[in-house]
Design an enzyme around this catalytic site. Structure first.
Site, PDB file in Angstrom:
ATOM      1  N   SER A 153      -8.772   7.316  -9.278  1.00 25.64           N
ATOM      2  CA  SER A 153      -9.590   6.427  -8.453  1.00 25.64           C
ATOM      3  C   SER A 153     -10.609   7.260  -7.698  1.00 25.64           C
ATOM      4  O   SER A 153     -10.425   8.473  -7.498  1.00 25.64           O
ATOM      5  CB  SER A 153      -8.698   5.681  -7.450  1.00 25.64           C
ATOM      6  OG  SER A 153      -9.470   5.017  -6.462  1.00 25.64           O
ATOM      7  N   TYR A 163      -1.747   5.046  -1.283  1.00 30.14           N
ATOM      8  CA  TYR A 163      -2.388   4.791  -2.575  1.00 30.14           C
ATOM      9  C   TYR A 163      -3.341   5.925  -2.936  1.00 30.14           C
ATOM     10  O   TYR A 163      -3.309   6.439  -4.063  1.00 30.14           O
ATOM     11  CB  TYR A 163      -3.146   3.467  -2.507  1.00 30.14           C
ATOM     12  CG  TYR A 163      -3.995   3.170  -3.722  1.00 30.14           C
ATOM     13  CD1 TYR A 163      -3.419   2.667  -4.882  1.00 30.14           C
ATOM     14  CD2 TYR A 163      -5.376   3.372  -3.704  1.00 30.14           C
ATOM     15  CE1 TYR A 163      -4.189   2.390  -6.000  1.00 30.14           C
ATOM     16  CE2 TYR A 163      -6.153   3.100  -4.817  1.00 30.14           C
ATOM     17  CZ  TYR A 163      -5.558   2.601  -5.957  1.00 30.14           C
ATOM     18  OH  TYR A 163      -6.333   2.334  -7.059  1.00 30.14           O
TER      19      TYR A 163
END
Length: 299
Positions: free
Chosen positions: A190, A203
């Site tokens: 990400s 995360y």
């Protein structure tokens, strides 16, 4: 919307700025109940045989990026095994229908990546259903927005790492005996591996771990003729956003303030990166992080 992924046009307006209304669903959520529903490329992805005869296992294949990848792979000629949670069957059925409409085999293997026994069963059933395995694509992930560090419980932190990192480790170990030279492993990091969001610390940390693990793994497996690469998405409209992944009140501005293109991406825009990394066109690419983020600068 583009007629297909090859249509020429301004990338800023190729897909509309979703500007979604505030909305929430309990985890894991259903994409079919989102407003607007993310674009998986159902009406736009055109295959050209780039993955003909391939056999791919894709996690998180019921919705979002994983579903878009599953549809694209099928239209490129691959058979696909889909991993997803049992509660996501409604979304998975839609993707399975798309795969079979492309004339390819779809093998549905629902289960929970937190279950240590699932990884082995998932791979074995994928191999049996597909007649082999030569592409492992890890997309499934857990993301939970918390405004303060003290709001992140030990249980949430552990679950996020279990789904995003430990399950990947277990899947790679289970799949490796079945992967021959020429096979590929593609993981999903990400933009937050580089620019961690302060309200998604756990995360973001997992995405940094995935990026690092995958690069090290690429060096280990290239000696076997197996390529490992990573896709790092930027803000992408998916069910993660409406199941507590971000602050619901921020949804109307989702992606528009972060991406230089002024909008969030659609899952259909991520799928071609995964196709490229699985295809023989990328035969000299290993250990690469391919950023697909609307122009957000990375190190």
């Amino acid at each position: 919307m583009p007629t297909d992924q090859y249509e020429f046009g301004d990338p800023r307006s190729r897909y509309p700025d979703v500007s979604p209304e505030p909305q929430t669903q309990p985890e894991p959520g259903l994409q079919s109940r989102m407003t607007p529903v993310p674009d998986l490329g159902e009406d736009s992805y055109r295959g050209t045989g780039r993955l003909a005869g391939r056999k791919a296992l894709i996690t998180g294949a019921d919705s979002g990026i994983g579903a878009a990848v599953a549809i694209a792979y099928a239209r490129e000629g691959a058979d696909v095994a889909l991993a997803y949670l049992p509660d996501e069957q409604e979304d998975a059925d839609h993707v399975i229908e798309q795969i079979r409409a492309a004339g390819r085999t779809a093998v549905a293997i629902p289960g929970d990546l937190r279950d240590r026994s699932y990884a082995g069963r998932l791979v074995e059933e994928a191999v049996a259903g597909l007649g082999g395995l030569d592409a492992l694509v890890s997309v499934a992930g857990k993301q939970r927005w918390q405004p303060d560090l003290l709001d992140i419980t030990d249980e949430q932190f552990e679950e996020t790492f279990d789904v995003n990192v430990f399950a990947l480790f277990r899947l790679v170990k289970a799949a490796l005996p079945h992967l021959q030279p020429g096979s590929t492993i593609i993981t999903t990091a990400s933009m937050e591996a580089y620019q961690p969001a302060p309200d998604r610390l756990d995360y973001a940390a997992t995405k940094g771990a995935i990026n690092n693990f995958s690069k090290g793994l690429s060096q280990l497996l290239v000696e076997r003729g197996i390529r490992v690469n990573i896709v790092a998405p930027g803000p992408t409209w998916s069910v993660l956003q409406v199941t507590g992944g971000v602050d619901p009140e921020s949804l109307p501005e989702f992606g528009s303030s972060e991406s230089p293109m002024g909008r969030a991406g659609q899952p259909a825009e991520l799928a071609p990166a995964y196709v490229f990394l699985a295809s023989q066109e990328s035969s000299f690419v290993a250990g690469e992080t391919l950023n697909v983020n609307g122009g957000m600068v990375t190190p």
